[in-house]
Write an enzyme that holds these catalytic residues in place. Structure first.
Site, PDB file in Angstrom:
ATOM      1  N   TYR A  25       0.797  -1.237   0.000  1.00 56.80           N
ATOM      2  CA  TYR A  25       0.000   0.000   0.000  1.00 56.80           C
ATOM      3  C   TYR A  25       0.828   1.284   0.000  1.00 56.80           C
ATOM      4  O   TYR A  25       0.250   2.371  -0.048  1.00 56.80           O
ATOM      5  CB  TYR A  25      -0.956  -0.010   1.206  1.00 56.80           C
ATOM      6  CG  TYR A  25      -1.917  -1.175   1.164  1.00 56.80           C
ATOM      7  CD1 TYR A  25      -2.840  -1.293   0.129  1.00 56.80           C
ATOM      8  CD2 TYR A  25      -1.891  -2.173   2.134  1.00 56.80           C
ATOM      9  CE1 TYR A  25      -3.718  -2.370   0.062  1.00 56.80           C
ATOM     10  CE2 TYR A  25      -2.767  -3.253   2.086  1.00 56.80           C
ATOM     11  CZ  TYR A  25      -3.669  -3.350   1.047  1.00 56.80           C
ATOM     12  OH  TYR A  25      -4.542  -4.411   0.985  1.00 56.80           O
ATOM     13  N   ASN A  76     -12.842   4.168  -1.554  1.00 57.13           N
ATOM     14  CA  ASN A  76     -12.023   2.977  -1.388  1.00 57.13           C
ATOM     15  C   ASN A  76     -12.611   2.264  -0.174  1.00 57.13           C
ATOM     16  O   ASN A  76     -12.359   2.655   0.964  1.00 57.13           O
ATOM     17  CB  ASN A  76     -10.554   3.324  -1.148  1.00 57.13           C
ATOM     18  CG  ASN A  76      -9.699   2.065  -1.023  1.00 57.13           C
ATOM     19  OD1 ASN A  76     -10.217   0.945  -0.986  1.00 57.13           O
ATOM     20  ND2 ASN A  76      -8.383   2.250  -0.955  1.00 57.13           N
ATOM     21  N   HIS A  82     -15.202  -6.277  -1.274  1.00 59.79           N
ATOM     22  CA  HIS A  82     -15.375  -7.669  -1.682  1.00 59.79           C
ATOM     23  C   HIS A  82     -16.482  -8.378  -0.914  1.00 59.79           C
ATOM     24  O   HIS A  82     -16.763  -9.548  -1.186  1.00 59.79           O
ATOM     25  CB  HIS A  82     -14.047  -8.430  -1.483  1.00 59.79           C
ATOM     26  CG  HIS A  82     -12.844  -7.639  -1.887  1.00 59.79           C
ATOM     27  ND1 HIS A  82     -12.653  -7.216  -3.185  1.00 59.79           N
ATOM     28  CD2 HIS A  82     -11.789  -7.148  -1.174  1.00 59.79           C
ATOM     29  CE1 HIS A  82     -11.516  -6.511  -3.237  1.00 59.79           C
ATOM     30  NE2 HIS A  82     -10.985  -6.455  -2.036  1.00 59.79           N
ATOM     31  N   ASP A  89     -25.676  -1.318  -1.811  1.00 64.47           N
ATOM     32  CA  ASP A  89     -27.089  -0.904  -1.826  1.00 64.47           C
ATOM     33  C   ASP A  89     -27.242   0.559  -1.409  1.00 64.47           C
ATOM     34  O   ASP A  89     -28.090   1.271  -1.946  1.00 64.47           O
ATOM     35  CB  ASP A  89     -27.916  -1.795  -0.895  1.00 64.47           C
ATOM     36  CG  ASP A  89     -28.260  -3.140  -1.522  1.00 64.47           C
ATOM     37  OD1 ASP A  89     -27.946  -3.348  -2.712  1.00 64.47           O
ATOM     38  OD2 ASP A  89     -28.833  -3.992  -0.816  1.00 64.47           O
ATOM     39  N   HIS A 102      -8.648   1.816  -5.725  1.00 67.85           N
ATOM     40  CA  HIS A 102      -7.818   0.956  -4.873  1.00 67.85           C
ATOM     41  C   HIS A 102      -6.361   1.325  -5.068  1.00 67.85           C
ATOM     42  O   HIS A 102      -5.932   1.572  -6.206  1.00 67.85           O
ATOM     43  CB  HIS A 102      -8.018  -0.521  -5.223  1.00 67.85           C
ATOM     44  CG  HIS A 102      -9.424  -0.960  -5.016  1.00 67.85           C
ATOM     45  ND1 HIS A 102      -9.938  -1.218  -3.771  1.00 67.85           N
ATOM     46  CD2 HIS A 102     -10.440  -1.115  -5.895  1.00 67.85           C
ATOM     47  CE1 HIS A 102     -11.211  -1.528  -3.892  1.00 67.85           C
ATOM     48  NE2 HIS A 102     -11.548  -1.466  -5.167  1.00 67.85           N
ATOM     49  N   LEU A 103      -5.625   1.321  -3.969  1.00 64.77           N
ATOM     50  CA  LEU A 103      -4.185   1.585  -4.056  1.00 64.77           C
ATOM     51  C   LEU A 103      -3.486   0.469  -4.816  1.00 64.77           C
ATOM     52  O   LEU A 103      -2.657   0.713  -5.704  1.00 64.77           O
ATOM     53  CB  LEU A 103      -3.602   1.688  -2.640  1.00 64.77           C
ATOM     54  CG  LEU A 103      -4.071   2.900  -1.833  1.00 64.77           C
ATOM     55  CD1 LEU A 103      -4.048   2.597  -0.344  1.00 64.77           C
ATOM     56  CD2 LEU A 103      -3.206   4.106  -2.143  1.00 64.77           C
ATOM     57  N   SER A 104      -3.813  -0.771  -4.428  1.00 64.47           N
ATOM     58  CA  SER A 104      -3.160  -1.922  -5.056  1.00 64.47           C
ATOM     59  C   SER A 104      -3.978  -2.390  -6.257  1.00 64.47           C
ATOM     60  O   SER A 104      -5.164  -2.047  -6.376  1.00 64.47           O
ATOM     61  CB  SER A 104      -3.036  -3.061  -4.035  1.00 64.47           C
ATOM     62  OG  SER A 104      -4.328  -3.500  -3.630  1.00 64.47           O
ATOM     63  N   ARG A 113     -10.049 -11.053  -3.838  1.00 64.41           N
ATOM     64  CA  ARG A 113     -10.066  -9.598  -4.095  1.00 64.41           C
ATOM     65  C   ARG A 113     -10.515  -9.260  -5.525  1.00 64.41           C
ATOM     66  O   ARG A 113     -10.612  -8.092  -5.891  1.00 64.41           O
ATOM     67  CB  ARG A 113      -8.680  -9.000  -3.855  1.00 64.41           C
ATOM     68  CG  ARG A 113      -8.224  -9.084  -2.428  1.00 64.41           C
ATOM     69  CD  ARG A 113      -6.898  -8.369  -2.211  1.00 64.41           C
ATOM     70  NE  ARG A 113      -6.215  -8.902  -1.062  1.00 64.41           N
ATOM     71  CZ  ARG A 113      -6.457  -8.555   0.212  1.00 64.41           C
ATOM     72  NH1 ARG A 113      -7.346  -7.631   0.482  1.00 64.41           N
ATOM     73  NH2 ARG A 113      -5.805  -9.123   1.198  1.00 64.41           N
TER      74      ARG A 113
HETATM   75  C1  DQA Z   1      -7.613  -2.024  -1.078  1.00 66.12           C
HETATM   76  C2  DQA Z   1      -7.632  -3.463  -1.616  1.00 66.12           C
HETATM   77  C3  DQA Z   1      -8.522  -4.343  -0.746  1.00 66.12           C
HETATM   78  O1  DQA Z   1      -8.527  -5.673  -1.255  1.00 66.12           O
HETATM   79  C4  DQA Z   1      -8.000  -4.367   0.680  1.00 66.12           C
HETATM   80  O2  DQA Z   1      -8.853  -5.137   1.501  1.00 66.12           O
HETATM   81  C5  DQA Z   1      -7.808  -3.008   1.229  1.00 66.12           C
HETATM   82  C6  DQA Z   1      -7.212  -1.982   0.392  1.00 66.12           C
HETATM   83  C7  DQA Z   1      -6.624  -1.135  -1.862  1.00 66.12           C
HETATM   84  O3  DQA Z   1      -6.745   0.080  -1.757  1.00 66.12           O
HETATM   85  O4  DQA Z   1      -5.741  -1.649  -2.554  1.00 66.12           O
HETATM   86  O5  DQA Z   1      -8.063  -2.757   2.411  1.00 66.12           O
HETATM   87  O6  DQA Z   1      -8.914  -1.468  -1.216  1.00 66.12           O
END
Ligand code: DQA
Length: 151
Positions: A25, A76, A82, A89, A102-104, A113
């Site tokens: 991250y 985010n 997931h 909703d 998402h960062l990753s 994921r």
């Molecule tokens: C995340 C990716 C998710 O799978 C993970 O649970 C996170 C961070 C990301 O920003 O990459 O908490 O949302």
């Protein structure tokens, strides 16, 4: 031109950014990410409200409270991405344009994921660019809102 107010919502564990698995991250804290986003927001002539919670129901409340206050949501949702039909909703219920970030790169990681409950009701998703995912997401969201105005 009207000034958009965007809700930036972060889900659980994102308060630990900077300390949390920096190999995945990065080293920026959430505070630092919000500072970078606020700079981008002033370039784009929009305002931000940046909120984070580790609780699903609180995030749902924040989404409800966005009605009549915010014109767009950048989210985010962390692992709730997931798992949370409730957050999806809530986003559908308020019908405020949403961009998921998402960062990753969630598609490069564990299979669990790879599915997002939010993606199907979002304008789009940006994943894998660290803080740039947020900045690009904000640009895309504001661009969408501006296009809607002139339509
Ligand atoms: C995340 C990716 C998710 O799978 C993970 O649970 C996170 C961070 C990301 O920003 O990459 O908490 O949302």
């Amino acid at each position: 031109m009207s000034k958009f107010n965007i809700l930036v919502l972060n889900g659980h564990n994102l308060n630990l950014l900077g300390k949390r698995e920096p190999n995945i991250y990065g080293h920026l804290t959430l505070e630092h990410i919000n500072t970078i986003l606020n700079q981008e927001a002033s370039n784009l002539n929009v305002t931000l409200s940046c909120l984070q919670s580790n609780h699903e129901g609180v995030l749902v409340d924040y989404i409800h409270q966005a009605l009549n206050h915010h014109q767009g949501i950048l989210i985010n949702a962390g692992a709730y991405t997931h798992t949370s039909i409730a957050i999806r909703d809530a986003l559908s219920a308020v019908a405020i344009p949403v961009v998921e970030v998402h960062l990753s790169n969630i598609y490069k990681r564990e299979d669990f994921r790879h599915h997002s409950y939010i993606a199907a009701i979002a304008l789009g998703q940006i994943s894998g660019f660290g803080v740039e995912s947020y900045r690009l997401g904000l640009q895309a969201l504001v661009n969408h809102l501006q296009q809607e105005l002139i339509r």
